[in-house]
Design a protein around this motif. Structure first.
Motif, short mmCIF file in Angstrom:
data_model
loop_
_atom_site.label_atom_id
_atom_site.label_comp_id
_atom_site.label_asym_id
_atom_site.label_seq_id
_atom_site.Cartn_x
_atom_site.Cartn_y
_atom_site.Cartn_z
N TYR A 1 -4.03 10.84 -3.08
CA TYR A 1 -3.09 9.93 -2.41
C TYR A 1 -1.79 10.61 -2.00
CZ TYR A 1 -0.51 9.27 -6.84
OH TYR A 1 0.23 9.45 -7.99
N SER A 2 -1.56 11.84 -2.49
CA SER A 2 -0.37 12.57 -2.08
C SER A 2 -0.61 14.06 -2.26
CB SER A 2 0.85 12.15 -2.92
OG SER A 2 1.96 12.99 -2.65
N THR A 3 -0.10 14.85 -1.34
CA THR A 3 -0.12 16.31 -1.50
C THR A 3 1.31 16.86 -1.59
OG1 THR A 3 -0.25 16.60 0.91
CG2 THR A 3 -2.33 16.59 -0.33
N SER A 4 2.26 15.98 -1.83
CA SER A 4 3.66 16.41 -1.95
C SER A 4 4.31 15.80 -3.20
CB SER A 4 4.44 16.02 -0.70
OG SER A 4 4.32 14.63 -0.44
N ASN A 5 3.48 15.52 -4.21
CA ASN A 5 3.96 15.04 -5.51
C ASN A 5 4.65 13.68 -5.45
OD1 ASN A 5 4.01 15.35 -8.29
ND2 ASN A 5 5.99 16.39 -8.30
N GLU A 6 4.31 12.87 -4.47
CA GLU A 6 4.81 11.50 -4.45
C GLU A 6 4.01 10.65 -5.43
OE1 GLU A 6 6.16 9.95 -0.20
OE2 GLU A 6 4.19 10.91 -0.11
N ALA A 7 4.69 9.78 -6.18
CA ALA A 7 4.00 8.82 -7.03
C ALA A 7 3.40 7.71 -6.18
CB ALA A 7 4.97 8.24 -8.06
N LEU A 8 2.48 6.95 -6.75
CA LEU A 8 1.81 5.89 -5.99
C LEU A 8 2.81 4.90 -5.39
CD1 LEU A 8 -1.47 4.73 -7.80
CD2 LEU A 8 -1.16 5.17 -5.37
N HIS A 9 3.78 4.48 -6.18
CA HIS A 9 4.73 3.50 -5.66
C HIS A 9 5.58 4.09 -4.54
CE1 HIS A 9 7.10 5.55 -8.77
NE2 HIS A 9 8.18 5.16 -8.13
N GLU A 10 5.82 5.40 -4.61
CA GLU A 10 6.60 6.04 -3.55
C GLU A 10 5.79 6.13 -2.26
OE1 GLU A 10 9.42 8.98 -6.26
OE2 GLU A 10 7.41 9.63 -5.71
N LEU B 1 4.93 3.97 3.20
CA LEU B 1 4.06 3.33 4.19
C LEU B 1 4.60 1.97 4.62
CD1 LEU B 1 0.56 4.20 2.67
CD2 LEU B 1 1.56 5.14 4.76
N LEU B 2 5.10 1.20 3.68
CA LEU B 2 5.69 -0.10 4.02
C LEU B 2 6.87 0.07 4.97
CD1 LEU B 2 5.54 -1.71 0.47
CD2 LEU B 2 4.41 -2.64 2.50
N THR B 3 7.71 1.08 4.68
CA THR B 3 8.88 1.34 5.51
C THR B 3 8.47 1.78 6.90
OG1 THR B 3 10.18 1.94 3.55
CG2 THR B 3 11.01 2.67 5.69
N GLU B 4 7.52 2.72 6.97
CA GLU B 4 7.09 3.25 8.27
C GLU B 4 6.46 2.17 9.15
OE1 GLU B 4 6.03 7.78 6.68
OE2 GLU B 4 4.42 6.39 7.23
N LYS B 5 5.74 1.24 8.51
CA LYS B 5 5.04 0.23 9.28
C LYS B 5 5.85 -1.07 9.45
CE LYS B 5 0.51 1.91 7.78
NZ LYS B 5 -0.13 2.09 9.10
N GLY B 6 7.01 -1.14 8.83
CA GLY B 6 7.84 -2.33 8.95
C GLY B 6 7.21 -3.55 8.32
N ILE B 7 6.52 -3.36 7.19
CA ILE B 7 5.80 -4.45 6.52
C ILE B 7 6.56 -4.83 5.25
CG2 ILE B 7 3.68 -4.99 5.25
CD1 ILE B 7 2.20 -3.17 7.20
N THR B 8 6.67 -6.14 4.99
CA THR B 8 7.34 -6.62 3.79
C THR B 8 6.32 -6.98 2.72
OG1 THR B 8 7.43 -8.87 4.70
CG2 THR B 8 9.36 -7.45 5.03
N LEU B 9 6.76 -6.92 1.47
CA LEU B 9 5.87 -7.10 0.33
C LEU B 9 6.50 -8.04 -0.69
CD1 LEU B 9 3.39 -6.11 -1.47
CD2 LEU B 9 4.99 -4.40 -2.38
N SER B 10 5.66 -8.87 -1.32
CA SER B 10 6.06 -9.66 -2.48
C SER B 10 4.97 -9.52 -3.54
CB SER B 10 6.27 -11.13 -2.11
OG SER B 10 5.08 -11.69 -1.58
N VAL B 11 5.32 -9.83 -4.79
CA VAL B 11 4.40 -9.60 -5.90
C VAL B 11 4.44 -10.77 -6.87
CG1 VAL B 11 3.84 -8.10 -7.86
CG2 VAL B 11 4.71 -7.10 -5.75
#
Length: 411
Positions: free
Chosen positions: A251-260, A265-275
């Motif tokens: 899921y990452s080749t630059s040591n990003e954690a899953l939440h990062e 991706l949410l920021t790049e796509k302009g998508i909002t999230l709730s939990v």
């Protein structure tokens, strides 16, 4: 080059403190392709420390020592190493000034015993400490070296990464170590190693060092090189091959954690999230908001632990709860739908499960978890059968929820 690790501190021998420093250094040495065969823990005793260092120097070209650089009477690592190398201790003016400035900034009085932290064996390479009062140093003699590092991990780790590893790289190849980290979820450590067996066994430069985190696997790929550009050219094809073998589990080749990754991706796509969370108790929301800038995409998180809370807050129907139970695919779906509608977010995640140790049954055992995700096109729910203790189940449920979100965002 061969290295050896020595951790100094009676508190380590007594089990009062976990030796995380050796764990950290060993991982970094493996990732850099440095041979490492022995680790020792020794108390704050000059005679035993002298014996330990003398033996280590017969087996390794560099001995990496942590602990015993503080201002108190039992902090004797520097003095012991100096005596072993027959060096006198001398004040270093720059280190003394940095120490005085640090105490001034903290608004604290510098007591006389702190002065010893500005004293070093003659000819030592001094390692600056931007995170504490104890600088480190490297002593060289007869083709051998001892690196003395402070004990607190927040001081030791950056000093090792930023100053000791480059020193080793220069000694090894006259260049640098350049690393990239691949992070993997959904494939266990043994499966990763088996599938990459030929690649790992044929490694030379760069080297591949696998190690496991809770629920995921990381691979540190390290190249010995003259420049970062050369290092990237050596590492890139290895990363491509790893990704080709393991697929989207990488899921990452630059040591990003899953939440990062999800946040990016949410920021790049302009998508909002709730939990909406039940068994995870706010763990997902807390992890998400640990990222700077998460307010740009995260709208809301709720913990609906009881059935009543699920009904009131998320509009989960009483009939669904009565017929299928709080831990069910149907409830996870309604939780996700209700959260998305309530928060007016583009995407909503939901988690409900049995974290244990009680509450399980033959039909619904401890570790049964359902994750729901709702978006404009509809909602889906996924069943998990997790194992381990309560905190591991909660942590794994959080990781699976984030991985599901990642995969949805990539579609």
């Amino acid at each position: 080059m061969t290295a050896e690790i020595v951790a100094v501190g009676t508190e380590l021998l007594m089990g009062q403190i976990l030796n995380t420093n050796a764990h950290f250094i060993a991982q970094r040495l493996a990732g850099a392709g440095v041979n490492h065969y022995f680790q020792t823990v020794v108390g704050d005793n000059p005679a035993r420390l002298t014996q330990t260092l003398a033996l280590a120097l017969t087996r390794a070209e560099i001995v990496i020592v942590t602990g015993g650089l503080g201002p108190t009477g039992d902090d004797l690592t520097k003095e012991t190493a100096a005596a072993l190398f027959h060096r006198e201790l001398r004040y270093d003016a720059e280190s003394l000034k940095a120490l005085e400035d640090r105490f001034f900034r903290m608004g604290r009085e510098m007591t006389p015993n702190n002065l010893k932290q500005a004293m070093f064996p003659e000819g030592a390479i001094i390692l600056k400490n931007d995170n504490g009062t104890a600088p480190g140093c490297i002593l060289e003699q007869n083709g051998r070296a001892i690196a003395l590092l402070p004990g607190p991990p927040r001081e030791m780790q950056p000093m090792f990464e930023e100053q000791v590893l480059p020193y080793i790289a220069k000694k090894e190849s006259g260049g640098i170590f350049y690393s990239r980290v691949a992070r993997i979820f959904g494939v266990g450590e043994s499966a990763v190693e088996f599938r990459l067996k030929e690649l790992i066994e044929s490694q030379n430069n760069p080297t591949i060092a696998p190690y496991a985190l809770t629920g995921e696997v990381t691979l540190r790929i390290t190249a010995r090189c003259k420049t970062e550009t050369e290092g990237e050219a050596l590492i890139a094809p290895v990363l491509d091959e790893i990704t080709a073998i393991l697929g989207d589990a990488v899921y990452s080749t630059s040591n990003e954690a899953l939440h990062e990754v999800c946040g990016r991706l949410l920021t790049e796509k302009g998508i909002t999230l709730s939990v909406a969370e039940s068994c995870t108790g706010g763990l997902i929301a807390s992890t998400i908001v640990s990222m700077p800038g998460s307010s740009a995409f995260f709208t809301e998180g709720v913990v609906t632990y009881s059935n009543g809370a699920k009904e009131r807050r998320l509009d989960v129907s009483e009939e669904t709860l009565a017929r299928f139970g709080a831990v069910s695919r149907e409830t996870a779906l309604e939780m996700a739908y209700g959260m998305r509608e309530s928060a007016k977010s583009d995407v909503a995640l939901s988690v409900t499960g049995i974290a244990g140790p009680d509450g399980g049954s033959a039909e619904k055992p401890v570790g049964l978890v359902y994750i729901g995700v709702a978006e404009a096109s509809g909602a889906t729910a996924h069943e998990l059968r997790l194992s381990g203790g309560r905190e591991r189940i909660r942590h794994m449920a959080m990781l699976h929820a984030l991985d599901l979100l990642r995969r949805k965002l990539k579609e």
